[in-house]
Design a protein around this motif. Sequence first.
Motif, mmCIF file in Angstrom:
data_model
loop_
_atom_site.group_PDB
_atom_site.id
_atom_site.type_symbol
_atom_site.label_atom_id
_atom_site.label_comp_id
_atom_site.label_asym_id
_atom_site.label_seq_id
_atom_site.Cartn_x
_atom_site.Cartn_y
_atom_site.Cartn_z
ATOM 1 N N GLU A 63 0.828 -1.207 0.000
ATOM 2 C CA GLU A 63 0.000 0.000 0.000
ATOM 3 C C GLU A 63 0.863 1.258 0.000
ATOM 4 O O GLU A 63 0.557 2.237 -0.657
ATOM 5 C CB GLU A 63 -0.939 0.024 1.219
ATOM 6 N N THR A 94 -7.369 8.853 -11.926
ATOM 7 C CA THR A 94 -8.348 7.771 -12.077
ATOM 8 C C THR A 94 -7.738 6.638 -12.895
ATOM 9 O O THR A 94 -7.872 5.463 -12.551
ATOM 10 C CB THR A 94 -9.633 8.296 -12.735
ATOM 11 N N HIS A 97 -5.136 4.896 -10.670
ATOM 12 C CA HIS A 97 -5.794 4.039 -9.670
ATOM 13 C C HIS A 97 -6.347 2.773 -10.323
ATOM 14 O O HIS A 97 -6.259 1.683 -9.751
ATOM 15 C CB HIS A 97 -6.922 4.804 -8.959
ATOM 16 N N ASP A 98 -6.924 2.909 -11.515
ATOM 17 C CA ASP A 98 -7.447 1.733 -12.212
ATOM 18 C C ASP A 98 -6.331 0.748 -12.546
ATOM 19 O O ASP A 98 -6.492 -0.460 -12.392
ATOM 20 C CB ASP A 98 -8.190 2.142 -13.486
ATOM 21 N N LEU A 100 -3.486 0.393 -10.938
ATOM 22 C CA LEU A 100 -3.035 -0.215 -9.686
ATOM 23 C C LEU A 100 -4.027 -1.264 -9.210
ATOM 24 O O LEU A 100 -3.630 -2.321 -8.700
ATOM 25 C CB LEU A 100 -2.824 0.860 -8.629
ATOM 26 N N ARG A 101 -5.308 -0.983 -9.377
ATOM 27 C CA ARG A 101 -6.342 -1.942 -8.973
ATOM 28 C C ARG A 101 -6.189 -3.246 -9.759
ATOM 29 O O ARG A 101 -6.290 -4.342 -9.195
ATOM 30 C CB ARG A 101 -7.723 -1.318 -9.214
ATOM 31 N N VAL A 102 -5.928 -3.142 -11.057
ATOM 32 C CA VAL A 102 -5.747 -4.330 -11.892
ATOM 33 C C VAL A 102 -4.524 -5.124 -11.428
ATOM 34 O O VAL A 102 -4.583 -6.350 -11.305
ATOM 35 C CB VAL A 102 -5.615 -3.937 -13.385
ATOM 36 N N MET A 104 -3.137 -5.206 -8.465
ATOM 37 C CA MET A 104 -3.411 -5.823 -7.165
ATOM 38 C C MET A 104 -4.330 -7.034 -7.311
ATOM 39 O O MET A 104 -4.208 -8.011 -6.577
ATOM 40 C CB MET A 104 -4.031 -4.811 -6.191
ATOM 41 N N ARG A 105 -5.236 -6.977 -8.259
ATOM 42 C CA ARG A 105 -6.193 -8.064 -8.441
ATOM 43 C C ARG A 105 -5.579 -9.238 -9.212
ATOM 44 O O ARG A 105 -5.930 -10.391 -8.979
ATOM 45 C CB ARG A 105 -7.427 -7.546 -9.169
#
Length: 120
Positions: A63, A94, A97-98, A100-102, A104-105
């Motif tokens: 994080e 945005t 963040h998108d 980074l979200r991918v 992490m997933r």
Amino acid sequence: MIKLTENYAIRSDGALNFQLLEYRIVDPTKAPGWKRKVAENPALDPTPRPVWQPLESFHGRMESALNRVVVLESMRWVSEQEDGDPAELEARLTVVHDMLRVVMRTHDFIAELKPSDVER
């Protein structure tokens, strides 16, 4: 190494830290001693090349590393804009963040740890 944005990537040392990397273009002709080196070896390639340069940015938690990427991307955007619209920065973040979200997933960071790195 995992590319997070077009400017930043992250890698794990396998045990304790995540390190950030920055995408840069290196021009060998601007290196100290280039003229001397090329005089000694005329076959040296003067072509600029892309590199992922390690930053002095070590993070014990994912994080923290991802937050630093958001800060660095924000600072980069501000420095590149003359009269930037805050809505453009919001749109850029945005996208970041998108991305980074991918990451992490979809990426299993635990798989990067070698069994010998884990204390029992």
